[in-house]
Design an enzyme around this catalytic site. Structure first.
Site, PDB file in Angstrom:
ATOM      1  N   GLU A   1      14.001 -15.361   1.061  1.00  0.00           N
ATOM      2  CA  GLU A   1      14.250 -16.387   2.092  1.00  0.00           C
ATOM      3  C   GLU A   1      13.339 -17.589   1.858  1.00  0.00           C
ATOM      4  O   GLU A   1      13.513 -18.640   2.461  1.00  0.00           O
ATOM      5  CB  GLU A   1      13.939 -15.825   3.498  1.00  0.00           C
ATOM      6  CG  GLU A   1      14.957 -14.811   3.995  1.00  0.00           C
ATOM      7  CD  GLU A   1      14.451 -14.051   5.232  1.00  0.00           C
ATOM      8  OE1 GLU A   1      13.432 -14.446   5.837  1.00  0.00           O
ATOM      9  OE2 GLU A   1      15.087 -13.034   5.564  1.00  0.00           O
TER      10      GLU A   1
ATOM     11  N   ASP B   1       0.827  -1.206   0.000  1.00  0.00           N
ATOM     12  CA  ASP B   1       0.000   0.000   0.000  1.00  0.00           C
ATOM     13  C   ASP B   1       0.865   1.262   0.000  1.00  0.00           C
ATOM     14  O   ASP B   1       1.868   1.322   0.718  1.00  0.00           O
ATOM     15  CB  ASP B   1      -0.852  -0.041   1.280  1.00  0.00           C
ATOM     16  CG  ASP B   1      -1.966   0.968   1.292  1.00  0.00           C
ATOM     17  OD1 ASP B   1      -2.884   0.854   0.475  1.00  0.00           O
ATOM     18  OD2 ASP B   1      -1.921   1.870   2.161  1.00  0.00           O
TER      19      ASP B   1
END
Ligand code: GLC
Length: 552
Positions: A264, A214
């Site tokens: 990751e 956002d």
């Protein structure tokens, strides 16, 4: 609750699924209400996953479902790692993820890093701790100006109208680029950075496949003293990374560190930036492979129903993306803008927001025009390379609800502009699933925003199985797109008519969009058209996918 998985193909590990995906935006409070309290919720979403699988979407993006006092429709969050009790529980969320994955649908969640709710424990602590406290450092508190400090620290204006500064009870002021209940975070603070990186991990660990970021362009701010003036917020930004509030160069460093978090995971999580800066080469930088990978290109959404406008934004977007190696995105509607069927049906010179403020009176909206143009634009968008973001209800051809009564409006824009702007509730009215019944099948009772009587005719049940319906067009287009859109190859083809756009994709399929009031010849064998007609000519204001005739 049980969900049928017959004939579904579960998701499989794929690093690049998002590059050509169709991603369906769900505004949770307005999608489906599982417990009959008038508010859409996670069990409601879960119950409708088979509908989404049958529609043929690759992923859903969930607008915020986190605990929120709802000062800004859920974009004011008190806990970024939980579910609003009115919408369900974390367990419900896990069920949505598991069922969606079994149905072959991936999950994207909204991350709102620019601000929190004013009810967030950090902000409550900051107010209690008082001026000069470490708790205030996580936000942007400043002394006021003027002889007694009663003037805001700077002239920054809120996106929702009025000043972007609010005075706390003890005299200090805090910055809020949106509603006063959404204090901006201080992104120079290491705890703020760590909190959001851990929030990304929290949701990635729960199985989400990606994130929609956002107001991604606002996190980095120039807070050096004296605070810089922002006279040009409503005008043109400098577009060079030096504006005090928007699209600063430093923001990219934040996303480079987020990329490390995404990587990751195996497969790496995807992300898409929301930025509302005027579109320029800088807009696309967020989509660099070592940052978010995607950015919403709102220039298509901002374009009017006009061949030259569409052509130029498509040309620019494809060129810019190819330069930075990001994946293209196309959007026609969202929870923040009037629905595209309505936009395209109004005369080009209509002031859309004034029209809405007047409850849609003054200019008559022709539903047939809305239907024709919205379908044509959608078919064009779905033929473009890259990924397409759909907004819930657009597959039903829904129009903006322009005449919501003032007392029902919830968007802070209405109040903060003193009623001058109506706000975004008109595209957030809960969806009609059945032609009758309480709240047209949205739930067992009412709906938090009033639905107009005409919603019944647009209901899923009224359109399902009707080959001429908007819903069936979307279903056919998404199914065909899966087999056709296998790469990003794109080339304009000269149509010989300024009112007709034509472009080719690899493997010999093309799209023709007729903006004129005349029928035009289809130069090949039609596969799918926005009118349903597969004859040798294309109707006015329509689009067709076709296999071109071999050159003679
Ligand atoms: C984004 C959201 C919008 C929200 C604003 C503040 O633009 O899409 O709905 O009001 O950010 O969070």
């Amino acid at each position: 609750m049980s969900t049928s998985f017959a004939s579904a193909t579960p998701v499989t590990p794929d690093r690049d699924w998002w590059r050509r995906a169709v991603i369906y935006q769900i505004y949770p409070r307005s999608f489906a209400d599982g417990d009959g309290d008038g508010i859409g919720d996670l069990p409601g979403i879960r119950s409708r996953l088979p509908y989404l699988a049958a529609l043929g979407v690759d992923a859903i993006w969930l607008s915020p479902f986190y605990p929120s006092p709802l000062a800004d429709g859920g974009y004011d969050i008190t806990d970024h790692r939980d579910v609003d009790p009115r919408l369900g529980t974390l367990e419900d969320f896990d069920h949505v993820v598991a069922d969606a994955h079994r149905l072959g649908i991936r999950i994207v969640v909204d991350i709102v890093p620019n601000h929190t709710s004013d009810q967030h424990p950090w902000f409550v602590e900051a107010l209690e701790a008082g001026p000069g406290s470490p708790a205030r450092e996580r936000y942007i508190f400043r002394d006021g100006t003027g002889p007694d400090g009663s003037e805001p620290p700077a002239d920054w204006r809120s996106h929702f109208g009025g000043s972007a500064w609010q005075r706390a009870g003890d005299g200090e002021w805090y910055c809020h680029l949106f509603a006063r209940e959404q204090p901006d975070l201080n992104w120079d603070h290491p705890e703020v950075r760590a909190y959001f990186e851990d929030t990304l991990r929290f949701w990635a660990d729960r199985g989400v496949d990606g994130f929609r970021i956002d107001v991604a362009h606002s996190l980095a701010k120039d807070l050096s003293h004296p605070l810089r003036s922002q006279p040009n917020l409503d005008a043109v930004l400098p577009l060079d990374g030096t504006d005090p509030l928007y699209d600063r160069e430093e923001v990219h460093e934040i996303y480079r560190s987020w990329r490390k978090v995404f990587d990751e995971y195996d497969p790496p999580r995807m992300a898409v930036a929301e930025t509302w800066t005027p579109t320029s080469s800088r807009t696309y930088l967020y989509a660099r492979p070592d940052e978010l990978g995607q950015v919403f290109d709102f220039s298509l959404l901002k374009a009017q129903w006009h061949p030259e406008q569409f052509r130029s934004v498509i040309t620019r977007s494809i060129r810019e993306h190819s330069q930075i190696g990001g994946a293209m995105t196309w959007v026609l509607s969202s929870h923040d803008v009037p629905r595209h069927a309505t936009r395209y049906a109004l005369p080009l010179d209509t002031d859309l927001y004034a029209w809405l403020a007047g409850d849609g009176r003054g200019v008559e909206l022709d539903e047939a025009t809305a239907r024709r143009r919205a379908r044509a634009a959608t078919l064009m968008m779905l033929a473009l390379p890259g990924s397409a973001y759909l907004y819930q209800g657009e597959e039903l051809g829904l129009l903006e609800v322009a005449d919501l009564p003032a007392e029902s409006l919830r968007d802070p824009v209405f109040e903060r502009t003193g009623g001058e702007l109506k706000g975004r509730d008109g595209c957030r009215v809960p969806l009609p699933w059945t032609s009758g019944g309480p709240s047209f099948g949205f739930g067992a009772d009412g709906s938090w925003l009033p639905q107009p009587d005409w919603f019944g005719a647009y209901a899923v049940s009224a359109q399902s199985g009707d080959r001429g319906s908007s819903l069936e067009l979307y279903r056919s287009a998404l199914a065909l797109r899966r087999t056709l859109a296998t790469d990003d190859d794109f080339a304009w083809v000269e149509s010989g008519d300024p009112e007709v756009l034509r472009f080719a994709r690899r493997d010999g399929w093309e799209c023709l969009v007729n903006f004129s009031a005349r029928e035009v010849d289809v130069p090949g064998r039609p596969l799918l058209s926005s009118t349903g007609d597969l004859g040798p000519t294309l109707a006015p204001e329509a689009a067709v996918w076709f296999v071109p005739s071999a050159p003679v």
